[in-house]
Design an enzyme around this catalytic site. Structure first.
Site, PDB file in Angstrom:
ATOM      1  N   SER A 194       5.050  -9.994   4.537  1.00 17.67           N
ATOM      2  CA  SER A 194       5.787  -9.569   5.739  1.00 17.67           C
ATOM      3  C   SER A 194       6.982 -10.500   5.911  1.00 17.67           C
ATOM      4  CB  SER A 194       4.848  -9.710   6.948  1.00 17.67           C
ATOM      5  OG  SER A 194       5.561  -9.657   8.154  1.00 17.67           O
TER       6      SER A 194
ATOM      7  N   TYR B 221      -0.791 -15.237  11.837  1.00 13.02           N
ATOM      8  CA  TYR B 221      -0.264 -14.168  10.977  1.00 13.02           C
ATOM      9  C   TYR B 221       0.727 -14.737   9.959  1.00 13.02           C
ATOM     10  CZ  TYR B 221       1.589  -9.506   9.796  1.00 13.02           C
ATOM     11  OH  TYR B 221       1.980  -8.362   9.135  1.00 13.02           O
TER      12      TYR B 221
HETATM   13  N1  NAP Z   1       3.698  -2.231  10.262  1.00 16.35           N
HETATM   14  C1  NAP Z   1       4.491  -3.278  10.126  1.00 16.35           C
HETATM   15  O1  NAP Z   1       5.455  -3.456  10.901  1.00 16.35           O
HETATM   16  C2  NAP Z   1       4.263  -4.273   9.019  1.00 16.35           C
HETATM   17  C3  NAP Z   1       5.332  -5.114   8.652  1.00 16.35           C
HETATM   18  C4  NAP Z   1       5.135  -6.043   7.627  1.00 16.35           C
HETATM   19  C5  NAP Z   1       3.914  -6.103   6.978  1.00 16.35           C
HETATM   20  N2  NAP Z   1       2.892  -5.273   7.360  1.00 16.35           N
HETATM   21  C6  NAP Z   1       1.621  -5.378   6.640  1.00 16.35           C
HETATM   22  O2  NAP Z   1       1.352  -4.118   6.047  1.00 16.35           O
HETATM   23  C7  NAP Z   1      -0.055  -3.940   5.882  1.00 16.35           C
HETATM   24  C8  NAP Z   1      -0.461  -2.600   6.475  1.00 16.35           C
HETATM   25  O3  NAP Z   1      -0.161  -2.620   7.858  1.00 16.35           O
HETATM   26  P1  NAP Z   1      -0.061  -1.306   8.759  1.00 16.35           P
HETATM   27  O4  NAP Z   1       1.128  -1.494   9.622  1.00 16.35           O
HETATM   28  O5  NAP Z   1      -0.187  -0.098   7.935  1.00 16.35           O
HETATM   29  O6  NAP Z   1      -1.357  -1.533   9.673  1.00 16.35           O
HETATM   30  P2  NAP Z   1      -2.405  -0.491  10.310  1.00 16.35           P
HETATM   31  O7  NAP Z   1      -1.741   0.767  10.640  1.00 16.35           O
HETATM   32  O8  NAP Z   1      -3.100  -1.271  11.364  1.00 16.35           O
HETATM   33  O9  NAP Z   1      -3.411  -0.224   9.078  1.00 16.35           O
HETATM   34  C9  NAP Z   1      -4.153  -1.295   8.556  1.00 16.35           C
HETATM   35  C10 NAP Z   1      -5.052  -0.789   7.452  1.00 16.35           C
HETATM   36  O10 NAP Z   1      -5.826  -1.889   6.952  1.00 16.35           O
HETATM   37  C11 NAP Z   1      -7.213  -1.601   7.094  1.00 16.35           C
HETATM   38  N3  NAP Z   1      -7.924  -2.844   7.404  1.00 16.35           N
HETATM   39  C12 NAP Z   1      -7.659  -3.719   8.394  1.00 16.35           C
HETATM   40  N4  NAP Z   1      -8.534  -4.738   8.386  1.00 16.35           N
HETATM   41  C13 NAP Z   1      -9.376  -4.507   7.349  1.00 16.35           C
HETATM   42  C14 NAP Z   1     -10.483  -5.197   6.816  1.00 16.35           C
HETATM   43  N5  NAP Z   1     -10.920  -6.354   7.347  1.00 16.35           N
HETATM   44  N6  NAP Z   1     -11.116  -4.676   5.739  1.00 16.35           N
HETATM   45  C15 NAP Z   1     -10.695  -3.512   5.214  1.00 16.35           C
HETATM   46  N7  NAP Z   1      -9.641  -2.815   5.637  1.00 16.35           N
HETATM   47  C16 NAP Z   1      -8.988  -3.300   6.720  1.00 16.35           C
HETATM   48  C17 NAP Z   1      -7.284  -0.562   8.222  1.00 16.35           C
HETATM   49  O11 NAP Z   1      -8.417   0.269   8.144  1.00 16.35           O
HETATM   50  P3  NAP Z   1      -9.715   0.036   9.082  1.00 16.35           P
HETATM   51  O12 NAP Z   1      -9.222  -0.353  10.426  1.00 16.35           O
HETATM   52  O13 NAP Z   1     -10.460   1.318   9.014  1.00 16.35           O
HETATM   53  O14 NAP Z   1     -10.453  -1.061   8.409  1.00 16.35           O
HETATM   54  C18 NAP Z   1      -6.028   0.255   7.932  1.00 16.35           C
HETATM   55  O15 NAP Z   1      -6.272   1.183   6.892  1.00 16.35           O
HETATM   56  C19 NAP Z   1      -0.706  -5.143   6.572  1.00 16.35           C
HETATM   57  O16 NAP Z   1      -1.035  -6.112   5.588  1.00 16.35           O
HETATM   58  C20 NAP Z   1       0.389  -5.677   7.479  1.00 16.35           C
HETATM   59  O17 NAP Z   1       0.234  -7.038   7.765  1.00 16.35           O
HETATM   60  C21 NAP Z   1       3.040  -4.349   8.358  1.00 16.35           C
END
Ligand code: NAP
Length: 239
Positions: free
Chosen positions: A142, A155
């Site tokens: 990120s 984070y």
């Molecule tokens: N969205 C942003 O702005 C952004 C920016 C930079 C980086 N990121 C990174 O991108 C990645 C995806 O984020 P997102 O925005 O798509 O988040 P999200 O919509 O909250 O989705 C997170 C995903 O990870 C799974 N997950 C979370 N904790 C878990 C665990 N302990 N074990 C297994 N699965 C788990 C969730 O499924 P369950 O809840 O069913 O487990 C879900 O499928 C993350 O690493 C985040 O830090 C996001």
């Protein structure tokens, strides 16, 4: 350009958000996909959508922060898919709070999920890639992994660590024809960003969408084998 058809991918956190968008983009390229997460219903719904695109799709329910479960479930997924070519280490959690205010358990859980979870899954998938002398690993960090900010200590610590681990791994496995890519996206409209209050799903024209992230990953994978997308920062055009 490489054709991705019939490649086999495991995407952690593939039930929603960036992981699901990536799974759908992969399926459109003819990649067979396994998605993982903790919520079985959400995984089943995603698998149904993937199958409608004509690829093999499967799922496993496990928490990436539990190494015993990771070992069992990754083994099962590799068997179900009949191998693995691509790993997208995407599962992650986020919460804001000052170092002093955030509960010790929550701080620890962020590290345990975002860093240790990625390490556990990679450790179980890597031997398969080394054995076949080819593979792709995409690790999701990120912008918070490049800069610390007030109230992002947990984070940011996890995402800085991901960059260190990912770059070291890249240097270890280039000789095995394994490409390791570290992504540092800015805010993208997913549940995570909405829950943190940093994005609004309605502002489609100005806020990055999960599909933009997925498109970047597909483009990186399509590069000729001699070339490697080492890292990429996805930003929205307007501040
Ligand atoms: N969205 C942003 O702005 C952004 C920016 C930079 C980086 N990121 C990174 O991108 C990645 C995806 O984020 P997102 O925005 O798509 O988040 P999200 O919509 O909250 O989705 C997170 C995903 O990870 C799974 N997950 C979370 N904790 C878990 C665990 N302990 N074990 C297994 N699965 C788990 C969730 O499924 P369950 O809840 O069913 O487990 C879900 O499928 C993350 O690493 C985040 O830090 C996001």
């Amino acid at each position: 350009m490489q054709n991705l058809r019939n490649k086999k991918a495991i995407i952690t956190g593939g039930s929603r958000g960036l992981g699901k968008a990536t799974a759908l983009a992969f399926a459109q390229e003819g990649v067979h996909v396994a998605v993982t997460g903790r919520n079985e219903k959400a995984l089943q719904a995603t698998v149904n959508e993937l199958q409608q695109l004509g690829v093999q799709a499967t799922y496993a329910v496990f928490d990436v922060s539990n190494y015993d479960d990771v070992q069992v479930q990754i083994k099962k997924l590799v068997t179900d898919l009949g191998g693995v070519d691509i790993l997208v280490n995407n599962a992650g959690i986020a919460a804001f709070g000052t170092l002093n205010d955030m509960d010790v358990n929550q701080w620890t859980q962020i590290i345990q999920t975002n860093l240790m979870g990625m390490y556990y899954v990679t450790k179980e998938v890597l031997p398969h890639l080394i054995q076949q002398n080819s593979g792709e690993i995409i690790n999701v960090s990120s912008t918070a992994g490049l800069n610390g900010n007030a109230s992002t200590s947990a984070y940011s610590a996890s995402k800085f660590a991901v960059i260190g681990m990912s770059e070291s791994l890249m240097k270890e496995v280039r000789k095995n024809n394994i490409r390791v890519c570290t992504l540092t996206p800015s805010t993208i409209a997913t549940d995570m960003a909405v829950d943190l209050g940093i994005a609004d799903k309605e502002s489609e024209d100005s806020v990055l969408q999960p599909e933009d992230f997925a498109e970047l990953i597909v483009a990186g994978l399509k590069l000729p084998k001699r070339a490697m997308l080492k890292s990429a920062a996805l930003w929205s055009t307007n501040p």
